[in-house]
Design a protein around this motif. Structure first.
Motif, PDB file in Angstrom:
ATOM      1  N   THR A 131       1.011  -1.128   0.200  1.00  0.00           N
ATOM      2  CA  THR A 131       0.674  -0.260  -0.247  1.00  0.00           C
ATOM      3  C   THR A 131       0.940   1.266   0.351  1.00  0.00           C
ATOM      4  N   ILE A 184      -1.723  -5.542   0.347  1.00  0.00           N
ATOM      5  CA  ILE A 184      -3.000  -6.246  -0.345  1.00  0.00           C
ATOM      6  C   ILE A 184      -2.681  -7.980  -0.756  1.00  0.00           C
ATOM      7  N   HIS A 211      -3.656  -3.375  -9.436  1.00  0.00           N
ATOM      8  CA  HIS A 211      -4.593  -4.346  -9.396  1.00  0.00           C
ATOM      9  C   HIS A 211      -3.712  -5.185  -9.441  1.00  0.00           C
ATOM     10  N   TYR A 269     -11.635  -0.712  -8.924  1.00  0.00           N
ATOM     11  CA  TYR A 269     -11.978   0.215  -7.444  1.00  0.00           C
ATOM     12  C   TYR A 269     -12.365   1.132  -8.005  1.00  0.00           C
ATOM     13  N   SER A 313      -7.008  -0.185  -0.144  1.00  0.00           N
ATOM     14  CA  SER A 313      -6.306  -0.102  -1.838  1.00  0.00           C
ATOM     15  C   SER A 313      -5.253   0.840  -1.262  1.00  0.00           C
ATOM     16  N   GLY A 338     -10.828   4.087  -4.260  1.00  0.00           N
ATOM     17  CA  GLY A 338      -9.402   4.520  -4.535  1.00  0.00           C
ATOM     18  C   GLY A 338      -9.659   6.186  -4.971  1.00  0.00           C
TER      19      GLY A 338
END
Length: 806
Positions: A103, A115, A278, A309, A344, A382
């Protein structure tokens, strides 16, 4: 759409040593067509999906079908046995070959700092759990249906209220609650409370902005190729941030950074949805590495609406305190941000920016905002165009409008009493934002005058009203020291490189990317202006980690012209000085005696005033590369690079006005006229700026009236899975009477005095429409607390107020 001529700003005559020189016909300030328009209009664009030469395999992402559940079975036997399958990856294989993604933008108390790429617990519907690769997309989809999965259902929590309720299901049980982190901005809470307690009048409202989906014309797409012989991964990706994209891939795939190249071809829009790497994009690159082949993937529209997102998703309890004269005593907001299933890379950032930007262009005795980030079983959030600032504008300007209504004062008068004046700038707010230059009252006055004669009809079945509001846009992210202090693992500097080639042509390299905003044209204009050469000599190279300078933020947050342009302003000045010195050596005179003239469009010529001798720009460049005539024996290559870390943020501003009609029988809102009065400093290309503002207004009207990424409150499953369900602003939503006007107050922070323009157009749009509706139908003004103001939502308010029929 009509564009009013740019009027002089109060500081237009401000002279700065590094301000752009704009002689008549000079490149800066001209509305020249974008450099790439011709080939795009001829169908010669080269987007990610155009790169495949027919040899690529195609990937399909396997996604969890539930909002919350434990994966108990992943049986790919039948799929792998199918002759069409080239590769099937499940959680075990993914975990074996990868590490979690890092992150970037964290909040105080945040314990989740990575993540997962291979979750065994699905926390939102559409979360990736595997990947299938086949020769074609259709075959991959068929094989994907053969993968058998099983889930142990877990209770889903939808919305922050449900997530914070006593006994709520936990999205991450290991953390013991659904709060991801929290922070306070501005004055301490107790000081604000004391100021509010002493206020003559306090307005309190529960305000919210819905979640919205990224609906750029081109969805996310990439083509990944692993070359075994050189152990290099090449990725053509639709991303706004190629260098962070590369860094994340290298980390996740356990590669050296120099083993990864990311190149951005033409990019069909982004709006913040392509600012991070992602999980599904990482899985496609993993497949390419494992296979030693090219693997392509393009997100379909359903995935874009439900599994990418999302933006916004905020609620707030906000209070505005005023004294007996209508002066703003205190402002307080408690913001709750729905970060979704996990934080995120930029998940809490928009909510932190909302708190930082809460004051806007006003003076407050005390002001502050608290942020609480909350996990829910929704798609993570996001960055989204104008993030945080639009939400702050919604909170602030609804409070001001409601205060004026409750006090029986004209809203315009209440705003004028509290606006920061030009004589007070630079001005530091209670949340420690320092506004540099501008005239906020003047912009608001222009907006108010635009709707002074707009019809106000408060009888009959069609009501009409109008409103005007000011806004502030923070631009030029951002000083690296500020980002570090804010807990953001990012650098805000930009590097600009200018090369004068041996034939006299000029190549510009910058770390920002083009995504439809015309940045390559704007940067070319800046460099042409600095060098004094025709625009046709300049080519701009962007978006390739092998050739362009590193950029952490790249193209987002209204910063490309401000920071990258600032770097190129300085690099251009250095290169101009070097070329003049080389010309002076050739012409046997001093550099001060040399001037550069442009004959026609293609051939700049150096002239010695004393001797009338001449030499073309190309001749001087050629000699320079030979190493002839250089005054400094250590410099030969005609290339200048400047790393520019801005000393502060710079603030654009605007005031918007809207005139609306409200149908009491249907709840339909029609925007009949819209006016935007903006100031982003000197405009490099007014035509591009007008397009940016007009597009942002349209996007803001979508948030105001139609768009919402909705979930079933009981299951957490998405309800808006196609563009039939997710209503984008249509031509009827955006008025033909869209008037744009611009003043130019140079900033004091960056070379050229530039300020950003990309996001400001959408910041006031939702709230100016809501305030115009409140003007038309004051009976429902109190209830205008949340967007979108869809027909059904407005009709329900009208019904409850006894105004609707049926």
């Amino acid at each position: 759409m009509t564009a009013a001529p740019a009027g002089p700003g109060p500081d237009d005559t401000t002279a700065r040593p590094d301000a752009p020189q704009q002689p008549a016909g000079g490149p800066i300030g001209r509305s020249v067509p974008r450099l790439h328009d011709d080939r795009l209009l001829r169908g010669q664009g080269r987007f990610t999906d155009d790169i495949d030469d027919g040899t690529a395999l195609h990937a399909v992402v396997l996604r969890g079908p539930v909002a919350h559940g434990r994966l108990t079975r992943f049986d790919a036997g039948a799929a792998r046995a199918d002759g069409r399958a080239v590769l099937v990856l499940g959680p075990d294989e993914i975990a074996r070959h990868t590490r979690p993604l890092p992150t970037v933008w964290r909040i105080r108390g945040q314990r989740q700092d990575t993540i997962e790429l291979a979750p065994r617990t699905v926390r939102y519907a559409g979360q990736p759990v595997g990947l299938v690769v086949a020769a074609g997309r259709a075959e991959a989809e068929d094989v994907a249906e053969l993968v058998e999965t099983g889930y142990e259902p877990l209770p889903a929590v939808v919305g922050t209220d449900a997530a914070l309720a006593d006994g709520a299901p936990l999205v991450h049980p290991e953390y013991g609650g659904n709060t991801a982190g929290s922070a306070r901005f501005g004055d301490p809470e107790d000081e604000v409370e004391r100021a509010l307690a002493g206020a003559a009048h306090v307005v309190t409202r529960e305000l919210g902005v819905q979640r919205v989906a990224y609906t750029s014309l081109e969805t996310r797409a990439l083509l990944a190729e692993w070359t075994p012989g050189t152990e290099q991964l090449t990725v053509w990706a639709g991303t706004q941030v190629p260098h962070p994209f590369r860094y994340g891939l290298a980390r996740a795939l356990r590669l050296r950074v120099d083993q990864v190249r990311v190149a951005v071809p033409d990019l069909g829009g982004a709006f913040g949805g392509k600012t991070v790497l992602h999980a599904d994009e990482t899985l496609v690159c993993l497949a390419a590495r494992l296979l030693g082949r090219r693997v392509a993937w393009t997100e379909d529209r359903a995935e874009a609406l439900t599994a990418s997102y999302q933006g916004r998703g905020m609620s707030a309890t906000a209070r505005l305190g005023l004294d007996a004269d209508g002066r703003f005593v205190a402002l307080d907001a408690h913001i709750t941000g729905d970060v979704g299933a996990f934080v995120s890379q930029a998940g809490t950032g928009p909510f932190q920016v909302a708190a930082q930007a809460i004051e806007g262009p006003y003076r407050f005795g005390r002001a502050g905002a608290s942020v609480r980030a909350v996990w829910t079983n929704a798609v993570p959030t996001g960055a989204y165009r104008g993030y945080g600032m639009q939400e702050a504008c919604w909170i602030r300007e609804r409070l001001v409008a409601e205060a004026a209504r409750e006090l029986g004062l004209p809203a315009a008068e209440l705003r004028r009493r509290n606006l920061i004046g030009p004589e007070e700038l630079p001005y530091t707010t209670r949340t420690f934002s320092t506004y540099d230059t501008g005239d906020y009252p003047r912009a608001l006055h222009s907006a108010e005058q635009a709707v002074a004669d707009a019809p106000r009809v408060r009888e009959g079945r069609i009501r009409r009203g109008a409103a005007a509001v000011p806004s502030i846009e923070v631009t030029g992210y951002g000083p690296t020291s500020l980002l570090e202090a804010a807990g953001m693992e990012a650098g805000g500097w930009e590097s600009g490189r200018i090369r004068v080639n041996e034939d006299g042509t000029v190549t510009v390299f910058a770390g920002v990317v083009a995504m439809g905003q015309g940045i390559e044209t704007a940067l070319a204009q800046i460099v042409a202006d600095r060098l004094g050469v025709p625009l046709g000599l300049v080519a701009v190279r962007l978006g390739d980690t092998d050739t362009t300078p590193r950029s952490e933020f790249s193209s987002q947050a209204s910063r490309s012209v401000v920071v990258a342009g600032g770097a190129l302003m300085r690099a251009g000045a250095r290169m101009r000085e070097r070329m003049h010195a080389l010309a002076a050596s050739l012409l046997e005179t001093s550099a001060e005696d040399v001037r550069l003239d442009v004959e026609g469009e293609d051939e700049p010529v150096f002239r010695a005033a004393k001797t009338s001798r001449t030499a073309t720009w190309a001749q001087v460049a050629h000699r320079g590369w030979l190493g002839w005539g250089r005054p400094d024996p250590d410099r030969i290559v005609l290339e200048e690079t400047v790393d520019f870390d801005p000393p502060g943020l710079t603030y654009a501003y605007a005031a918007h006005a809207a005139a609306v009609a409200v149908d009491l029988d249907t709840g339909q809102i029609t925007v009949e006229g819209y006016w935007a009065f903006s100031d982003s400093g000197p405009l490099v290309n007014p035509m591009i700026a007008e397009g940016q503002i007009a597009g942002a207004v349209a996007q803001g009207l979508g948030i105001a009236l139609t768009e919402e990424a909705a979930l079933d409150p009981s299951t957490g499953l998405p309800l808006t899975t196609s563009l039939r369900d997710y209503e984008l602003p249509a031509p009827a939503t955006v008025p033909t009477a869209l008037h744009l006007s611009h003043t130019s107050t140079p900033g004091t922070v960056v070379p050229g005095g530039f300020k950003g323009v990309g996001e400001g157009g959408m910041l006031p749009a939702p709230v100016v429409v809501a305030n115009a509706v409140a003007d038309a139908v004051p009976e429902i003004a109190r209830r205008l607390e949340r967007t979108p103001l869809s027909p059904y939502r407005v009709w329900t308010m009208l019904r409850d107020a006894g105004l609707a029929t049926g």
